[in-house]
Write a protein that holds these residues in place. Structure first.
Motif, PDB file in Angstrom:
ATOM      1  N   ASP A  95       0.617  -1.388  -0.175  1.00 17.97           N
ATOM      2  CA  ASP A  95       0.089  -0.059   0.123  1.00 17.97           C
ATOM      3  C   ASP A  95       0.928   1.266   0.030  1.00 17.97           C
ATOM      4  O   ASP A  95       0.259   2.302  -0.641  1.00 17.97           O
ATOM      5  CB  ASP A  95      -0.812  -0.021   1.322  1.00 17.97           C
ATOM      6  N   SER A 114       2.018   1.982  -3.327  1.00 20.04           N
ATOM      7  CA  SER A 114       0.997   2.225  -4.104  1.00 20.04           C
ATOM      8  C   SER A 114       0.937   3.998  -4.057  1.00 20.04           C
ATOM      9  O   SER A 114       0.675   4.772  -4.999  1.00 20.04           O
ATOM     10  CB  SER A 114      -0.321   1.609  -3.952  1.00 20.04           C
ATOM     11  N   LEU A 115       0.674   4.566  -2.770  1.00 17.06           N
ATOM     12  CA  LEU A 115       0.811   5.742  -2.261  1.00 17.06           C
ATOM     13  C   LEU A 115       1.842   6.533  -2.831  1.00 17.06           C
ATOM     14  O   LEU A 115       1.855   7.750  -3.256  1.00 17.06           O
ATOM     15  CB  LEU A 115       0.459   5.925  -0.913  1.00 17.06           C
ATOM     16  N   PHE A 120       1.539   7.152  -6.503  1.00 17.74           N
ATOM     17  CA  PHE A 120       0.557   7.892  -6.759  1.00 17.74           C
ATOM     18  C   PHE A 120       0.879   9.283  -6.636  1.00 17.74           C
ATOM     19  O   PHE A 120       0.371  10.038  -7.312  1.00 17.74           O
ATOM     20  CB  PHE A 120      -0.838   7.497  -5.891  1.00 17.74           C
ATOM     21  N   PHE A 121       1.537   9.606  -5.387  1.00 17.73           N
ATOM     22  CA  PHE A 121       1.688  10.927  -4.980  1.00 17.73           C
ATOM     23  C   PHE A 121       2.955  11.588  -5.799  1.00 17.73           C
ATOM     24  O   PHE A 121       3.434  12.592  -5.401  1.00 17.73           O
ATOM     25  CB  PHE A 121       1.945  11.114  -3.568  1.00 17.73           C
ATOM     26  N   ARG A 151      -7.216  10.346   3.050  1.00 18.94           N
ATOM     27  CA  ARG A 151      -8.422  10.260   2.476  1.00 18.94           C
ATOM     28  C   ARG A 151      -7.948   9.262   1.063  1.00 18.94           C
ATOM     29  O   ARG A 151      -8.761   8.226   1.056  1.00 18.94           O
ATOM     30  CB  ARG A 151      -8.776  11.443   1.866  1.00 18.94           C
ATOM     31  N   ILE A 152      -6.996   9.407   0.425  1.00 19.39           N
ATOM     32  CA  ILE A 152      -6.604   8.408  -0.585  1.00 19.39           C
ATOM     33  C   ILE A 152      -6.082   7.153  -0.035  1.00 19.39           C
ATOM     34  O   ILE A 152      -6.734   5.998  -0.710  1.00 19.39           O
ATOM     35  CB  ILE A 152      -5.474   9.035  -1.401  1.00 19.39           C
ATOM     36  N   GLN A 188      -7.603   5.806   2.212  1.00 17.43           N
ATOM     37  CA  GLN A 188      -8.840   5.270   2.867  1.00 17.43           C
ATOM     38  C   GLN A 188      -8.722   4.492   4.313  1.00 17.43           C
ATOM     39  O   GLN A 188      -9.267   3.593   4.601  1.00 17.43           O
ATOM     40  CB  GLN A 188      -9.327   3.834   1.793  1.00 17.43           C
ATOM     41  N   LEU A 191     -10.545  -2.187  -1.220  1.00 15.35           N
ATOM     42  CA  LEU A 191     -10.751  -0.963  -1.767  1.00 15.35           C
ATOM     43  C   LEU A 191     -12.058  -0.353  -1.645  1.00 15.35           C
ATOM     44  O   LEU A 191     -13.031  -1.324  -2.076  1.00 15.35           O
ATOM     45  CB  LEU A 191     -10.233  -0.911  -3.304  1.00 15.35           C
ATOM     46  N   GLN A 192     -12.412   0.865  -1.421  1.00 14.72           N
ATOM     47  CA  GLN A 192     -13.842   1.361  -1.297  1.00 14.72           C
ATOM     48  C   GLN A 192     -13.900   1.991  -2.528  1.00 14.72           C
ATOM     49  O   GLN A 192     -13.112   2.717  -3.112  1.00 14.72           O
ATOM     50  CB  GLN A 192     -13.853   2.639  -0.358  1.00 14.72           C
ATOM     51  N   TRP A 193     -15.246   1.782  -3.338  1.00 17.85           N
ATOM     52  CA  TRP A 193     -15.646   2.490  -4.532  1.00 17.85           C
ATOM     53  C   TRP A 193     -16.686   3.298  -4.022  1.00 17.85           C
ATOM     54  O   TRP A 193     -17.952   2.866  -4.107  1.00 17.85           O
ATOM     55  CB  TRP A 193     -15.847   1.196  -5.396  1.00 17.85           C
ATOM     56  N   ILE A 194     -16.405   4.559  -3.903  1.00 15.52           N
ATOM     57  CA  ILE A 194     -17.568   5.457  -3.697  1.00 15.52           C
ATOM     58  C   ILE A 194     -17.817   6.431  -4.840  1.00 15.52           C
ATOM     59  O   ILE A 194     -16.998   6.724  -5.464  1.00 15.52           O
ATOM     60  CB  ILE A 194     -17.163   6.474  -2.452  1.00 15.52           C
ATOM     61  N   LYS A 223      -3.267  14.060 -10.770  1.00 14.68           N
ATOM     62  CA  LYS A 223      -2.524  15.092 -10.319  1.00 14.68           C
ATOM     63  C   LYS A 223      -3.499  16.302 -10.575  1.00 14.68           C
ATOM     64  O   LYS A 223      -3.623  17.390  -9.809  1.00 14.68           O
ATOM     65  CB  LYS A 223      -1.489  15.413 -11.118  1.00 14.68           C
ATOM     66  N   LYS A 249      -3.807   1.458  -8.338  1.00 19.29           N
ATOM     67  CA  LYS A 249      -3.615   0.271  -7.548  1.00 19.29           C
ATOM     68  C   LYS A 249      -3.921  -1.071  -7.898  1.00 19.29           C
ATOM     69  O   LYS A 249      -2.873  -1.875  -8.090  1.00 19.29           O
ATOM     70  CB  LYS A 249      -4.021   0.425  -6.125  1.00 19.29           C
ATOM     71  N   MET A 282      -1.232  -1.794 -10.662  1.00 25.74           N
ATOM     72  CA  MET A 282       0.022  -2.010  -9.902  1.00 25.74           C
ATOM     73  C   MET A 282       0.053  -3.445  -9.593  1.00 25.74           C
ATOM     74  O   MET A 282       1.123  -4.123  -9.509  1.00 25.74           O
ATOM     75  CB  MET A 282       0.288  -1.240  -8.617  1.00 25.74           C
TER      76      MET A 282
END
Lengths: 333, 473
Positions: A51, A54-55, A58-59, A116-117, A119, A257-260, B396, B412, B415
């Motif tokens: 995780d 992944s973060l 992502f960032f 938030r990201i 989760q 994973l949440q899918w909102i 972004k 994710k 990935m």
């Protein structure tokens, strides 16, 4: 930086690395524990580190941030026994701390966005508190010697000796491979210098460079790394990397994973799957010709079951009863 | 001192603009009918005894007499005329409905033409023109048929007649012929949804029972749709006709006839281009999916067709298309998927980057579909490179935080699916971005120099025109 200086720096880091190692006993305890034991297991640590990766990705954080975060995490976990439910808070605070010392301030993601990201269920002030705890326990200021430190040094040494081979040994690829290894707790038991050397060697072997292999050997002798230790970790690295490169993918774990989605989208999902009200009309058998009894042709295609069909506002059977009986007769082989 | 009087209710103002329907509300009739009768003497019908009150042998004849009486049509626009007789007809019709449902042995050959005649007299009429050209089916209330109290019973009666155990298509086909069907189809343009619902059931039963009329019906529906798509874009009964077609498609024999495949490609796909798609999209999507379940090899032309007609300016339509596409993907065979995955995911990649958050959200939600995910996993080496750049960019840049969170989920998933490829793409993306920003920085310097040169030469020109001597540049 010339070769001599590089080797000196290498030596320095080698001497320092012991201060940044996670406690072996603590780490082994995690590596061996079974899941759902009320304590952190290898599997949940590994999942958390994935995780974090992944973060990081992502960032847009650097590999350095990631490696440092994992180092902090492993050291903390080896020292303190924490409950699994706090693991996400610990791991995220390690990431945030690592990012703060590595990344430029303009690229730093604020903690509430991180939460938030990711989760996660805790608050930004929880995160802040946890950061303080981790920093205090590990006596962390801003620096740690990690496998990445060595990897960078080795890479520069290797290139400085064989300048014509600049393109072949890719630092990015080595970093990606290091990342793949760090996702498994067993590699945190290795000394960073040894792990990085094992990675370097397999990278050199892949490009088949005799010169660089010799350089790697020199490094090994310089740091007095035992053959057996290097061999052990080289084997493990090779196995890990073959999994990493294999075409088989691991099935993503959707459950976590949440899918909102917004209310409007949610309302319109699957709106087409209503059961139609009108019963199916089977197509005629021999092309539709007029016949005295229209239902006979409908029977010959034997297509759909008729008994299930009743119109939404029909009172009687859709097809008269005497034809039901006829159909049953047709079904007998 | 009172505030300025407003005549229209403020409740329907959106952004200060009143909705069209509110503006029209005062002038619009809620009911209309084209069943006009000339003004004249009131209608007198001799009351007949009830069917249950006469002995069985006399019932068939009484039945015919009642049918004939019901051929009389009343004017419902005039709410005060012939009230007693209207009530009499209504109760007679009611009686006939019950009679047809339960009775046996009443259906003689003479009854058929009388039934068809009575029904024709009542329902076949020229539909009143739509109130104005601006009738917006999505927003405005439909104009209802004023004579519905009678009309409904006539439809009800006809349906039960068709479904009756004694009904014989071989006799009926002399009276329920192509001309009848043609008039029936025209009625589907009625604005009254209740009428269309009955018509749907009537036509469905006729299609089922009269094999000789099937080809004709299909051809006429074809024509209606083609006219709708390419000429008028006006027809109120598209959804109902599609519902009937759904039940027909469901019953297709395999292998599918060429005529049906043509229909799919030439009629059903182009139907997606119409502006009022939302009124019948659910039924249309159902038909498409049924076709594909019958013959999976049609998947490629269908998806290519949808991609060709992909909405470019209407986001509401885009969301509908995405919904339909997901339904199709739910039933797609893996071999078919591989054939269209490239153009498909190129479009999805564009949707995901859409600034309209509902479009992006709907597209991203595909990754929550287990079957679609399994197809993506099998082909991640092809799909990931297509999606990667958009996903990374919007993570972004997108304004909507919920979208950013969904993108994280998708990235994710990728990935975990294919780490090596993901890492490669990340590295390439970053180095491309770096190169681009370097290039654009250089480009900015070049363009600044260019604009500087242009300004100078412009000044030079002006100076030259004023003939003040040579420039200093």
């Amino acid at each position: 930086m010339d070769a001599f200086k590089l080797m000196k720096e290498l030596r320095l880091n080698y001497e320092q690395e012991v201060h940044y190692l996670p406690k072996k006993t603590g780490l082994s305890l995690i590596a061996s524990s079974v899941q759902d034991d009320g304590r952190i297991s290898a599997k949940c640590r590994d999942a958390r580190v994935e995780d974090l990766w992944s973060l990081t990705s992502f960032f847009g954080y650097s590999t350095q941030t990631f490696v440092l975060a994992v180092n902090l995490l492993d050291r903390f976990l080896a020292m303190m026994r924490i409950q699994p439910k706090h693991l996400s808070c610990v791991s995220l605070s390690c990431l945030h701390m690592a990012a703060k010392v590595t990344e430029e301030e303009c690229n730093l993601t604020p903690s509430d966005e991180l939460i938030r990201i990711g989760q996660c269920r805790f608050t930004a002030s929880d995160l802040e508190r946890m950061e303080k705890i981790v920093a205090q326990k590990l006596n962390f200021k801003s620096f740690a010697v990690t496998a990445l430190t060595f990897l960078h040094l080795y890479h520069r040494i290797a290139l400085s000796h064989s300048a014509d081979r600049k393109e072949t040994l890719s630092l990015e690829q080595l970093e990606a491979q290091l990342k793949a290894c760090l996702c498994r707790i067993t590699f945190s038991l290795a000394k960073p210098s040894v792990l990085a050397l094992a990675l370097l060697r397999q990278g050199i072997e892949a490009v088949r460079s005799e010169d660089m292999l010799e350089i790697a050997y020199h490094i090994q002798k310089h740091l007095k790394i035992a053959d057996s230790e290097l061999l052990l970790w080289s084997e493990r690295v090779a196995r890990c990397l073959s999994d990493y490169a294999s075409p088989e993918c691991s099935k993503p774990d959707h459950r976590r994973l949440q899918w909102i989605v917004s209310r409007r989208t949610a309302q319109n999902l699957h709106s087409y799957r209503n059961v139609p009200e009108l019963p199916t009309i089977p197509e005629g058998g021999w092309g539709e010709s007029e016949s005295e009894d229209s239902c006979e042709d409908g029977m010959s295609s034997g297509e759909e079951s008729l008994s299930s069909s009743l119109g939404s506002d029909a009172e009687g059977p859709y097809f008269p009863l005497h034809l039901h009986r006829q159909k049953q007769h047709l079904r007998v082989p | 001192m009172s505030s300025a009087a407003t005549t229209s209710p403020s409740v329907d103002k959106v952004d200060g603009f009143s909705r069209k329907s509110v503006r029209k509300a005062k002038q619009k009739r809620s009911q209309s009918s084209s069943q006009f009768r000339s003004q004249g003497k009131p209608i007198e019908l001799t009351p007949l005894p009830l069917l249950k009150d006469v002995p069985a042998p006399e019932q068939p004849e009484l039945f015919l007499k009642k049918l004939q009486q019901c051929c009389t049509v009343f004017d419902f626009m005039d709410t005060l005329s012939d009230l007693k007789m209207k009530e009499y007809k209504r109760s007679t019709l009611n009686e006939l409905v019950d009679y047809v449902t339960v009775s046996r042995g009443y259906l003689t050959e003479q009854a058929y033409p009388e039934v068809v005649k009575m029904v024709s007299h009542n329902i076949f009429r020229t539909l009143p023109p739509s109130d104005s050209n601006e009738f917006d089916p999505e927003e405005d209330e439909p104009t209802l048929e004023a004579s519905w109290p009678h009309l409904q019973l006539v439809y009800e009666f006809f349906i039960r007649f068709l479904e009756s155990q004694e009904f014989q298509p071989s006799i009926a086909k002399k009276y329920i012929d192509q001309k009848f069907v043609l008039q029936l189809l025209e009625l589907f343009d009625s604005e009254d949804p209740r009428e269309r619902d009955y018509l749907k059931t009537v036509l469905h039963r006729i299609y089922g029972k009269f094999l000789g009329l099937r080809a004709f019906i299909r051809k006429q529906i074809n024509n209606i749709f083609l006219r709708f798509v390419y000429e008028t874009e006006h027809f109120n009964g598209v959804a109902e006709l599609l519902e009937i077609l759904g039940s027909i498609i469901n019953g297709f024999a395999l292998p599918l006839k060429a005529e049906h495949k043509q229909f799919l490609v030439k009629v059903l796909i182009p139907l997606h281009t119409v502006r009022s798609l939302s009124l019948f999209h659910a039924q249309l999507a159902y038909c498409i999916v049924q076709f594909l379940e019958k013959d999976p090899t049609l998947t490629e032309p269908v998806i290519r067709g949808l991609l060709k007609f992909w909405p470019k300016t209407c986001s509401q339509k885009e969301v509908m298309f995405l919904g339909e596409l997901e339904e199709i993907l739910d039933v797609i065979e893996p071999t078919q998927f591989v054939k269209i995955q490239e153009p498909l995911f190129k479009q999805i990649s564009r949707c995901v980057s859409s600034p309209h958050f509902q479009v992006a959200e709907r597209a991203l939600y595909y990754w929550n579909n287990e079957y679609i995910m399994s197809l993506i996993e099998e082909n991640s080496s092809v799909i990931l490179p297509i999606m990667f750049a958009s996903l990374y960019r919007i993570s972004k840049e997108h304004w909507n935080p919920a979208i950013v969170a969904l993108v994280y989920n998708v990235l994710k998933a990728f990935m975990e699916m294919n780490s090596t490829l993901f890492d490669e793409l990340t590295a390439t993306y970053k180095s491309d971005r770096q190169r681009q920003s370097d290039d654009s920085a250089a480009g900015r310097r070049v363009s600044e120099r260019c604009s500087f040169v242009l300004v100078c030469s412009d000044l030079e020109l002006k100076r030259g025109l004023r003939s003040e001597g040579s420039s200093q540049f």
